[in-house]
Design a protein around this motif. Sequence first.
Motif, PDB file in Angstrom:
ATOM      1  N   VAL A  28     -30.361  41.961 -33.216  1.00  0.00           N
ATOM      2  CA  VAL A  28     -30.339  41.952 -34.675  1.00  0.00           C
ATOM      3  C   VAL A  28     -29.067  41.282 -35.183  1.00  0.00           C
ATOM      4  O   VAL A  28     -27.959  41.662 -34.812  1.00  0.00           O
ATOM      5  N   VAL A  68     -23.216  45.355 -35.298  1.00  0.00           N
ATOM      6  CA  VAL A  68     -24.367  44.823 -36.039  1.00  0.00           C
ATOM      7  C   VAL A  68     -24.211  45.169 -37.513  1.00  0.00           C
ATOM      8  O   VAL A  68     -23.875  46.297 -37.885  1.00  0.00           O
ATOM      9  N   TRP A  96     -21.305  48.471 -40.622  1.00  0.00           N
ATOM     10  CA  TRP A  96     -21.394  47.876 -39.283  1.00  0.00           C
ATOM     11  C   TRP A  96     -21.566  48.993 -38.270  1.00  0.00           C
ATOM     12  O   TRP A  96     -20.904  50.027 -38.352  1.00  0.00           O
ATOM     13  N   THR A 113     -28.694  40.784 -38.733  1.00  0.00           N
ATOM     14  CA  THR A 113     -28.457  41.648 -39.887  1.00  0.00           C
ATOM     15  C   THR A 113     -29.688  42.514 -40.081  1.00  0.00           C
ATOM     16  O   THR A 113     -30.813  42.023 -40.040  1.00  0.00           O
ATOM     17  N   MET A 114     -29.485  43.812 -40.306  1.00  0.00           N
ATOM     18  CA  MET A 114     -30.567  44.732 -40.588  1.00  0.00           C
ATOM     19  C   MET A 114     -30.607  44.952 -42.095  1.00  0.00           C
ATOM     20  O   MET A 114     -29.653  45.463 -42.687  1.00  0.00           O
ATOM     21  N   THR A 137     -36.146  54.235 -33.476  1.00  0.00           N
ATOM     22  CA  THR A 137     -35.594  52.883 -33.622  1.00  0.00           C
ATOM     23  C   THR A 137     -34.076  52.842 -33.433  1.00  0.00           C
ATOM     24  O   THR A 137     -33.439  51.838 -33.747  1.00  0.00           O
ATOM     25  N   TRP A 154     -32.805  49.781 -31.590  1.00  0.00           N
ATOM     26  CA  TRP A 154     -33.459  48.493 -31.831  1.00  0.00           C
ATOM     27  C   TRP A 154     -32.471  47.414 -32.261  1.00  0.00           C
ATOM     28  O   TRP A 154     -32.700  46.235 -31.993  1.00  0.00           O
ATOM     29  N   HIS A 155     -31.400  47.776 -32.943  1.00  0.00           N
ATOM     30  CA  HIS A 155     -30.427  46.759 -33.373  1.00  0.00           C
ATOM     31  C   HIS A 155     -29.780  46.079 -32.165  1.00  0.00           C
ATOM     32  O   HIS A 155     -29.357  44.925 -32.250  1.00  0.00           O
ATOM     33  N   ARG A 156     -29.721  46.772 -31.034  1.00  0.00           N
ATOM     34  CA  ARG A 156     -29.201  46.161 -29.799  1.00  0.00           C
ATOM     35  C   ARG A 156     -30.322  45.480 -29.017  1.00  0.00           C
ATOM     36  O   ARG A 156     -30.177  44.342 -28.561  1.00  0.00           O
ATOM     37  N   LEU A 160     -32.749  51.177 -39.561  1.00  0.00           N
ATOM     38  CA  LEU A 160     -33.194  51.396 -38.182  1.00  0.00           C
ATOM     39  C   LEU A 160     -32.353  52.445 -37.465  1.00  0.00           C
ATOM     40  O   LEU A 160     -32.730  52.918 -36.395  1.00  0.00           O
ATOM     41  N   HIS A 161     -31.216  52.789 -38.035  1.00  0.00           N
ATOM     42  CA  HIS A 161     -30.305  53.757 -37.427  1.00  0.00           C
ATOM     43  C   HIS A 161     -29.927  54.787 -38.489  1.00  0.00           C
ATOM     44  O   HIS A 161     -29.898  54.480 -39.683  1.00  0.00           O
ATOM     45  N   PHE A 218     -25.440  46.029 -41.163  1.00  0.00           N
ATOM     46  CA  PHE A 218     -26.515  46.698 -41.883  1.00  0.00           C
ATOM     47  C   PHE A 218     -26.286  46.485 -43.378  1.00  0.00           C
ATOM     48  O   PHE A 218     -25.207  46.805 -43.885  1.00  0.00           O
TER      49      PHE A 218
END
Length: 295
Positions: free
Chosen positions: A233, A252, A248, A235-236, A224, A227-229, A202-203, A254
């Motif tokens: 999230v 978050v 990380w 875990t992505m 995106t 989006w983790h924030r 997503l990043h 990943f």
Amino acid sequence: MTTRAGAPGKLWAISDLHVGYEENRALVERTRPESDDDWLLVAGDVAETVADIRWALGILADRFRRVVWAPGNHELWTHPKDAVDLRGVARYEHLVEMCRELGVTTPEDPYPVWEGAGGPAVVAPLFLLYDYSFLPAGCATKAEGLEYAQGTGVVCSDEYLLHPDPYPSREDWCRARGAETERRLAAIPADLPTIPVNHYPLHRHPTDVLWYPEFAMWCGTSLTADWHRRFRVETMVYGHLHIPRTTWHEGVRFEEVSVGYPREWRKRPGPPGQLRRILPSTRASAAPSHQEVTR
């Protein structure tokens, strides 16, 4: 959730199985859950042909309590070796119906909630594609990026095999998927964390270690980036890069969970095709003491 061994179920993940390779096919044949209540997240690139995709997901669905699948670019290829010659949206919809026959959860189904150890958490399989916004340094447009990539000899096979029909372009398909997915994620109750499962991160930060940085154009979308924030999230889960690791970003986690091609996994220490545990978190995947680790 209890098991025949009296231990709680676990949430596992894997991607980029590429079972067209006999060595990788053997890895799938050996894959087993630890308990009756284990779930498996499959983040795309199972295979290029519908028959191989059905074979692999069918085996896994028979063994795990639930299998959750998100498509990769290889599943969406209209490959000359595949008896199914559907293109674009029609091919994706065909794969979704096949998964439903097998009892596999897809991005078109209600998002399930993991209630086992480390939960509850919403498991959200996503289908987002890419829009060429991860441009090489010095490039300002898709045209400039593709020209640069062609000059280096690094061009994704998607340019020839992944058709966006009926959308005019892959980036148009990506934007449509992004808008619909954003709407669905926003509807998740605010008290539940999410575990997005997408073929691409997503990043952009996981692509920083690519040997060929220009390949990042085919690895996600800047749409995106937050989006983790925004969507809490936990875990992505992603694949595609064939660089399995934990990073990380802004607190978050990943997880790149790919197997990759035999020529790649033979070079790695440890046995190939190991499932990555997502929940409950392991000590190794606990958050670092500092704010951000991206490599």
